[in-house]
Design a protein around this motif. Structure first.
Motif, PDB file in Angstrom:
ATOM      1  N   ALA A 138     -13.524  -4.072 -54.878  1.00  0.00           N
ATOM      2  CA  ALA A 138     -12.862  -3.349 -53.828  1.00  0.00           C
ATOM      3  C   ALA A 138     -13.980  -2.942 -52.778  1.00  0.00           C
ATOM      4  O   ALA A 138     -13.688  -2.587 -51.621  1.00  0.00           O
ATOM      5  CB  ALA A 138     -12.368  -2.265 -54.436  1.00  0.00           C
ATOM      6  N   LYS A 139     -15.399  -2.927 -53.463  1.00  0.00           N
ATOM      7  CA  LYS A 139     -16.427  -2.557 -52.562  1.00  0.00           C
ATOM      8  C   LYS A 139     -16.795  -3.620 -51.262  1.00  0.00           C
ATOM      9  O   LYS A 139     -17.533  -3.315 -50.465  1.00  0.00           O
ATOM     10  CB  LYS A 139     -17.742  -2.015 -53.418  1.00  0.00           C
ATOM     11  CG  LYS A 139     -17.462  -1.032 -54.063  1.00  0.00           C
ATOM     12  CD  LYS A 139     -18.692  -0.799 -54.953  1.00  0.00           C
ATOM     13  CE  LYS A 139     -18.677   0.562 -55.654  1.00  0.00           C
ATOM     14  NZ  LYS A 139     -19.963   0.709 -56.486  1.00  0.00           N
ATOM     15  N   ALA A 197      -7.934  -5.902 -54.381  1.00  0.00           N
ATOM     16  CA  ALA A 197      -8.418  -5.100 -55.807  1.00  0.00           C
ATOM     17  C   ALA A 197      -8.054  -3.298 -55.393  1.00  0.00           C
ATOM     18  O   ALA A 197      -7.781  -2.604 -56.386  1.00  0.00           O
ATOM     19  CB  ALA A 197      -9.850  -5.311 -55.633  1.00  0.00           C
ATOM     20  N   ARG A 198      -8.430  -3.008 -54.263  1.00  0.00           N
ATOM     21  CA  ARG A 198      -8.046  -1.602 -53.646  1.00  0.00           C
ATOM     22  C   ARG A 198      -6.676  -1.266 -53.944  1.00  0.00           C
ATOM     23  O   ARG A 198      -6.305  -0.071 -54.514  1.00  0.00           O
ATOM     24  CB  ARG A 198      -8.449  -1.457 -52.287  1.00  0.00           C
ATOM     25  CG  ARG A 198      -9.833  -1.262 -51.745  1.00  0.00           C
ATOM     26  CD  ARG A 198     -10.104  -1.292 -50.555  1.00  0.00           C
ATOM     27  NE  ARG A 198     -11.526  -1.394 -50.445  1.00  0.00           N
ATOM     28  CZ  ARG A 198     -12.220  -1.868 -49.015  1.00  0.00           C
ATOM     29  NH1 ARG A 198     -11.339  -2.018 -48.056  1.00  0.00           N
ATOM     30  NH2 ARG A 198     -13.404  -2.069 -48.953  1.00  0.00           N
ATOM     31  N   ALA A 199      -5.677  -2.173 -53.528  1.00  0.00           N
ATOM     32  CA  ALA A 199      -4.171  -1.921 -53.993  1.00  0.00           C
ATOM     33  C   ALA A 199      -3.974  -1.781 -55.390  1.00  0.00           C
ATOM     34  O   ALA A 199      -3.274  -0.937 -56.009  1.00  0.00           O
ATOM     35  CB  ALA A 199      -3.452  -2.938 -53.196  1.00  0.00           C
ATOM     36  N   THR A 200      -4.510  -2.686 -56.036  1.00  0.00           N
ATOM     37  CA  THR A 200      -4.321  -2.645 -57.717  1.00  0.00           C
ATOM     38  C   THR A 200      -4.898  -1.267 -58.165  1.00  0.00           C
ATOM     39  O   THR A 200      -4.452  -0.601 -59.276  1.00  0.00           O
ATOM     40  CB  THR A 200      -5.130  -4.021 -58.076  1.00  0.00           C
ATOM     41  OG1 THR A 200      -4.411  -5.154 -57.544  1.00  0.00           O
ATOM     42  CG2 THR A 200      -4.775  -3.898 -59.767  1.00  0.00           C
ATOM     43  N   ARG A 216     -10.675  -2.529 -64.663  1.00  0.00           N
ATOM     44  CA  ARG A 216     -10.851  -1.593 -63.792  1.00  0.00           C
ATOM     45  C   ARG A 216     -12.221  -1.734 -63.056  1.00  0.00           C
ATOM     46  O   ARG A 216     -12.439  -1.569 -61.940  1.00  0.00           O
ATOM     47  CB  ARG A 216     -10.575  -0.127 -64.500  1.00  0.00           C
ATOM     48  CG  ARG A 216     -11.364   1.056 -64.170  1.00  0.00           C
ATOM     49  CD  ARG A 216     -10.842   2.310 -65.015  1.00  0.00           C
ATOM     50  NE  ARG A 216      -9.480   2.388 -65.124  1.00  0.00           N
ATOM     51  CZ  ARG A 216      -8.899   2.278 -66.385  1.00  0.00           C
ATOM     52  NH1 ARG A 216      -9.431   1.825 -67.585  1.00  0.00           N
ATOM     53  NH2 ARG A 216      -7.637   2.798 -66.246  1.00  0.00           N
ATOM     54  N   THR A 217     -13.184  -2.018 -63.903  1.00  0.00           N
ATOM     55  CA  THR A 217     -14.601  -2.079 -63.405  1.00  0.00           C
ATOM     56  C   THR A 217     -14.722  -3.284 -62.512  1.00  0.00           C
ATOM     57  O   THR A 217     -15.500  -3.340 -61.415  1.00  0.00           O
ATOM     58  CB  THR A 217     -15.623  -2.137 -64.525  1.00  0.00           C
ATOM     59  OG1 THR A 217     -15.452  -1.091 -65.530  1.00  0.00           O
ATOM     60  CG2 THR A 217     -17.107  -2.310 -64.026  1.00  0.00           C
ATOM     61  N   LEU A 267      -5.379  -1.874 -66.507  1.00  0.00           N
ATOM     62  CA  LEU A 267      -6.869  -1.748 -66.022  1.00  0.00           C
ATOM     63  C   LEU A 267      -7.540  -1.567 -67.212  1.00  0.00           C
ATOM     64  O   LEU A 267      -8.843  -1.740 -67.145  1.00  0.00           O
ATOM     65  CB  LEU A 267      -6.704  -0.615 -64.983  1.00  0.00           C
ATOM     66  CG  LEU A 267      -6.030  -0.991 -63.676  1.00  0.00           C
ATOM     67  CD1 LEU A 267      -6.476   0.556 -62.703  1.00  0.00           C
ATOM     68  CD2 LEU A 267      -6.556  -2.047 -62.962  1.00  0.00           C
ATOM     69  N   SER A 268      -7.281  -1.227 -68.378  1.00  0.00           N
ATOM     70  CA  SER A 268      -8.064  -1.161 -69.395  1.00  0.00           C
ATOM     71  C   SER A 268      -8.364  -2.390 -70.310  1.00  0.00           C
ATOM     72  O   SER A 268      -9.144  -2.361 -71.195  1.00  0.00           O
ATOM     73  CB  SER A 268      -7.405  -0.238 -70.663  1.00  0.00           C
ATOM     74  OG  SER A 268      -7.245   1.098 -69.644  1.00  0.00           O
TER      75      SER A 268
END
Length: 121
Positions: A27-28, A44-47, A20-21, A10-11
């Motif tokens: 995810a929204k 995205a939410r799962a990740t 992550r961003t 995620l970094s």
């Protein structure tokens, strides 16, 4: 290691921002006709959901982050955590890591460099 690989993944930077961003923005989102497991925002939410990190080793992750935030770099990018780095950190913070704790920090550092190599491939 699973947690470390997740965090490092995620970094990774893509198009000027960390993954992550990008995932947080995705995810929204929502679906107009009912969500499916294949929808981008569901993935995205799962990740973004962290894998478990045992309380028994959570302190090692904290130690690694202390060291990671102070690592040196060179012309080829970030430098590996060296024995002198680990020794100085232990002395200055008045910690006395066991050999297996040093190995665990080294394995986390290896996972960091694996993610760096994967991102640049």
């Amino acid at each position: 290691m699973t947690y470390a690989r997740w965090w490092f993944g995620l970094s990774v930077r893509k198009d000027g921002a960390q993954m992550r961003t990008h995932l947080a923005i995705a995810a929204k989102g929502s679906c107009a006709g009912g969500c499916q497991p294949t929808c981008g925002h569901v993935k995205a939410r799962a990740t973004l959901t962290a894998p478990p990190l045992s309380e028994r080793v959570r302190y090692l992750w904290g130690w690694f982050l202390e060291l990671h935030g102070r690592r040196g770099s060179g012309m080829n990018g970030p430098a590996s955590l060296s024995w002198p780095d680990l020794d100085a950190w232990a002395r200055r913070t008045k910690r006395d890591p066991t050999p297996w704790e040093f190995r665990a920090i080294g394995l986390i550092d290896d996972a960091f460099f694996a993610s760096v190599a994967e991102a640049s491939a």
